[in-house]
Scaffold this motif. Structure first.
Motif, PDB file in Angstrom:
ATOM      1  N   ARG A 106       0.809  -1.212   0.000  1.00 18.93           N
ATOM      2  CA  ARG A 106       0.000   0.000   0.000  1.00 18.93           C
ATOM      3  C   ARG A 106       0.845   1.266   0.000  1.00 18.93           C
ATOM      4  O   ARG A 106       0.444   2.299  -0.547  1.00 18.93           O
ATOM      5  CB  ARG A 106      -0.929   0.023   1.231  1.00 18.93           C
ATOM      6  N   THR A 107       1.999   1.201   0.655  1.00 19.59           N
ATOM      7  CA  THR A 107       2.874   2.371   0.761  1.00 19.59           C
ATOM      8  C   THR A 107       4.235   2.015   0.194  1.00 19.59           C
ATOM      9  O   THR A 107       5.093   1.465   0.894  1.00 19.59           O
ATOM     10  CB  THR A 107       3.033   2.801   2.239  1.00 19.59           C
ATOM     11  N   ARG A 122       4.724  -1.725  14.761  1.00 19.19           N
ATOM     12  CA  ARG A 122       3.312  -1.740  15.131  1.00 19.19           C
ATOM     13  C   ARG A 122       2.724  -3.135  14.990  1.00 19.19           C
ATOM     14  O   ARG A 122       2.975  -3.833  14.013  1.00 19.19           O
ATOM     15  CB  ARG A 122       2.534  -0.743  14.277  1.00 19.19           C
ATOM     16  N   ASN A 165      -2.034  -2.888  13.666  1.00 24.38           N
ATOM     17  CA  ASN A 165      -2.572  -2.705  12.317  1.00 24.38           C
ATOM     18  C   ASN A 165      -1.608  -3.354  11.335  1.00 24.38           C
ATOM     19  O   ASN A 165      -0.502  -2.851  11.121  1.00 24.38           O
ATOM     20  CB  ASN A 165      -2.733  -1.211  12.015  1.00 24.38           C
ATOM     21  N   TRP A 167      -1.514  -3.386   8.234  1.00 22.64           N
ATOM     22  CA  TRP A 167      -1.161  -2.563   7.077  1.00 22.64           C
ATOM     23  C   TRP A 167      -0.057  -1.560   7.424  1.00 22.64           C
ATOM     24  O   TRP A 167       0.533  -0.955   6.534  1.00 22.64           O
ATOM     25  CB  TRP A 167      -2.390  -1.821   6.547  1.00 22.64           C
ATOM     26  N   LYS A 168       0.201  -1.384   8.717  1.00 23.46           N
ATOM     27  CA  LYS A 168       1.240  -0.448   9.141  1.00 23.46           C
ATOM     28  C   LYS A 168       2.317  -1.137   9.960  1.00 23.46           C
ATOM     29  O   LYS A 168       3.049  -0.495  10.708  1.00 23.46           O
ATOM     30  CB  LYS A 168       0.612   0.694   9.947  1.00 23.46           C
ATOM     31  N   ARG A 177       4.848  -3.248   8.723  1.00 24.83           N
ATOM     32  CA  ARG A 177       6.148  -3.496   8.100  1.00 24.83           C
ATOM     33  C   ARG A 177       7.180  -2.503   8.615  1.00 24.83           C
ATOM     34  O   ARG A 177       6.868  -1.369   9.001  1.00 24.83           O
ATOM     35  CB  ARG A 177       6.044  -3.405   6.574  1.00 24.83           C
ATOM     36  N   ILE A 208       7.269   1.296   7.548  1.00 29.52           N
ATOM     37  CA  ILE A 208       6.444   2.295   8.225  1.00 29.52           C
ATOM     38  C   ILE A 208       7.186   2.865   9.424  1.00 29.52           C
ATOM     39  O   ILE A 208       7.157   4.075   9.678  1.00 29.52           O
ATOM     40  CB  ILE A 208       5.096   1.681   8.654  1.00 29.52           C
ATOM     41  N   LYS A 216      10.076   5.116   8.130  1.00 25.37           N
ATOM     42  CA  LYS A 216       9.545   6.367   7.576  1.00 25.37           C
ATOM     43  C   LYS A 216       9.044   7.289   8.682  1.00 25.37           C
ATOM     44  O   LYS A 216       9.240   8.519   8.623  1.00 25.37           O
ATOM     45  CB  LYS A 216       8.417   6.048   6.595  1.00 25.37           C
ATOM     46  N   ALA A 217       8.409   6.733   9.699  1.00 25.86           N
ATOM     47  CA  ALA A 217       7.841   7.542  10.775  1.00 25.86           C
ATOM     48  C   ALA A 217       8.909   8.101  11.703  1.00 25.86           C
ATOM     49  O   ALA A 217       8.818   9.250  12.149  1.00 25.86           O
ATOM     50  CB  ALA A 217       6.832   6.713  11.573  1.00 25.86           C
TER      51      ALA A 217
END
Length: 601
Positions: free
Chosen positions: A241-242, A274, A277, A279-280, A282, A285, A288-289
């Motif tokens: 997704r990202t 995380r 979730n 989807w978040k 990997r 994430i 990047k955060a």
């Protein structure tokens, strides 16, 4: 090739025995489906849309003729659905196809008795009943193969570029490091239940042929000014997704610290990734955060491992030498087989140009066998072909082959004098299409025909485009083009990195497709790793071939000469002309337009 030690063999055999016990307890009702789920996933057994799917690891892509023969046996004897299951699946496919008028197919899609080569040098089977799973695992263990950690939230199959150890531009042969890392990461107790799956790739050559920027950890070998070997460590790449390109967290890591540093990376991910979730979850994430904070945490963890714990995973020279001894040049003898091939023919010369690569040993060549052919899905090989390729490996390549990122298979130890005979035999098997690197050498995941996660089917699109561009003269004129197709946002077909990417999406319960342009995997042709950009709204399945044709017609019109590649023209003129032509091609069937042109000619 690496040869299993007594411990390795015992380990894999005991794991197969353990899985048989787990399977039988589940069959007796002593384990619930929920309890059995993580046990089968740890061994590479999914349950997909219609049937179980088995994923088998081929670490760093090296595979022997003996192992290929076993894969052929699995395809022949075990990859067989029962009649009712196949009938149900075919009926579902017929309904889907009826909803897509205008998209003709070159071949039936639901086939059994096949192995499927993936972009991460795994082999998948789509129809093996779970009741036979333990038999298959024991058969794999007999030839040093398994499905351990090919699924689940663990460190997955370690990959290398397909030319490791044989490339003329090689800096370091990374196969020994990949094998050491495989042994270290397999069933590592701290990393058995990570926040999400974790993938690692090595590249040891000047050109990045392993797409390292797109991995959770990408390791690029290099030498410093003193000639010492080390790795640039990139962390946090990934598609899905990202799409994110990995961040270089260490420009030069000494080779002997590889495991200590990677342990620090994965510990930080395990601690802060995380889990609320998926989807978040990997590592991309997290990187990047957190940015620099993530790098600082890794460095602090690494210092603690080295200074407080005594660097317990430092790779010794003796250990590197022990493993490296398995990766030497095999005993090579020319096959000296007769051939009726006209070596001056256009067909043979074209094959030499597209499918044969230089070798670091001047008398040898690397030969790519193309598994992109009409009538078969990209990367599919039936039992007969798998067995035949094993024979080719024995005759021409010292019993060894390599699975490639592009879902093909390479023979790494071929004498130049044997090329005519090899070409003749490969052609008889339908594996000599001179299309390596061209548009018909497309990457495609199994998509909605098999995968329960997919939003749309990949294989009908691949079949239609294969039919559209089967003229090798036209494909050659178009030049190098990476065409990648994914059936969902998980991007198993790596659509983000394609010069042309096609993504299946769900729109009002129907199959639609987004098209992206300008992606890169990091190779010399494509340039630094980069995700493609969407060129417009989604298209129906029947529109996709016309959209691709319009994009490539625009390329022909805009290129400075036939020597300017598609990706270079795109970057020079920008996306807008291609976006306009793609959107203008909606509801256009390219085969109809071609038939009209032929009628008027």
């Amino acid at each position: 090739m690496y040869q299993y030690t007594h411990f390795d063999k015992q380990f894999v055999a005991l794991r197969a025995q353990q899985f048989r016990d787990q399977l039988e307890r589940w069959q007796r009702g002593e384990l619930t489906d929920e309890q059995f789920l993580p046990l089968r996933l740890q061994n590479g057994w999914y349950v997909q849309r219609y049937a179980p799917m088995a994923r088998i690891a081929v670490p760093y892509g090296e595979i022997s003729s003996e192992q290929l023969h076993v894969l052929a046996r699995i395809a022949r004897d075990y990859d067989r659905p029962d009649t009712d299951l196949l009938a149900h699946a075919q009926a579902t496919q017929d309904e889907l196809q009826a909803a897509q008028p205008g998209l003709t197919l070159a071949a039936p899609l639901l086939q059994y008795g096949y192995g499927h080569f993936t972009t991460r040098t795994n082999v998948q089977f789509n129809w093996i009943p779970l009741s036979k799973a333990a038999d298959v695992m024991e058969l794999l263990a007999s030839v040093q193969m398994h499905g351990i950690q090919t699924s689940g939230n663990t460190i997955r199959n370690i990959t290398c570029e397909a030319l490791a150890g044989i490339a003329p531009d090689e800096i370091v042969d990374t196969r020994p490091f990949a094998e050491i890392l495989r042994q270290w990461s397999t069933l590592h107790p701290e990393f058995a239940f990570l926040p999400r799956k974790f993938k690692i790739a090595f590249n040891g050559a000047e050109e990045d042929r392993a797409a390292t920027g797109w991995y959770d950890v990408g390791l690029q070998a290099l030498r410093n000014d003193a000639g010492e070997v080390g790795f640039t460590v990139k962390v946090g790449g990934g598609m899905g997704r990202t799409p994110v390109i990995g961040t270089a967290v260490r420009e030069f890591l000494p080779w002997n610290q590889l495991l200590n540093f990677l342990e620090a990376v994965v510990r930080v991910y395990n601690r802060y990734g995380r889990r609320d979730n998926k989807w978040k979850a990997r590592i991309k994430i997290l990187v990047k955060a957190e940015g620099q904070r993530f790098i600082d945490e890794v460095e602090a963890e690494y210092r603690a491992i080295v200074e407080q714990d005594g660097a317990p995973h430092t790779i010794t020279q003796a250990e590197l030498d022990r493993v490296s001894a398995n990766f030497v040049v095999p005993e090579l003898r020319p096959a000296n087989q007769p051939s009726q091939v006209d070596v001056n023919s256009r067909a043979f010369q074209r094959w030499l140009t597209q499918n044969v690569r230089a070798h670091r040993l001047p008398e040898l060549r690397v030969v790519n066998l193309s598994f992109k052919r009409p009538g078969a899905a990209p990367g599919d090989a039936d039992a007969a072909v798998l067995a035949a390729v094993a024979e080719l490996a024995d005759r021409f390549s010292a019993g060894e082959a390599r699975l490639t990122h592009e879902q093909n298979l390479a023979l790494p130890w071929v004498h130049a004098s044997d090329l005519p005979a090899l070409y003749e035999q490969a052609k008889s098997l339908g594996l000599a299409q001179p299309n390596i690197g061209l548009i018909s050498d497309m990457i495609a995941c199994p998509g909605g025909d098999y995968c329960s996660l997919a939003n749309a089917r990949s294989l009908p699109i691949a079949a239609a485009l294969m039919e559209l561009y089967q003229d090798i003269d036209e494909a050659t004129d178009l030049g190098p083009i990476d065409l990648h197709i994914s059936g969902c946002i998980n991007s198993c077909g790596h659509h983000h990195s394609g010069h042309i990417g096609i993504l299946g999406v769900d729109k009002d319960g129907k199959e639609w497709y987004q098209v992206t342009l300008g992606g890169s995997d990091g190779s010399a042709l494509s340039g630094p790793a980069h995700p493609g950009k969407v060129v417009g709204p989604s298209f129906s399945a029947a529109e996709v071939p016309g959209v691709v044709e319009a994009i490539l017609d625009t390329y022909r019109d805009l290129r400075l000469s036939a020597a300017e590649h598609f990706i270079d023209t795109l970057r020079r003129v920008g996306h807008e002309p291609f976006k306009q032509s793609a959107n203008a091609a909606r509801r256009t069937d390219p085969r109809a337009s071609r038939q009209s042109e032929e009628a008027m000619a």
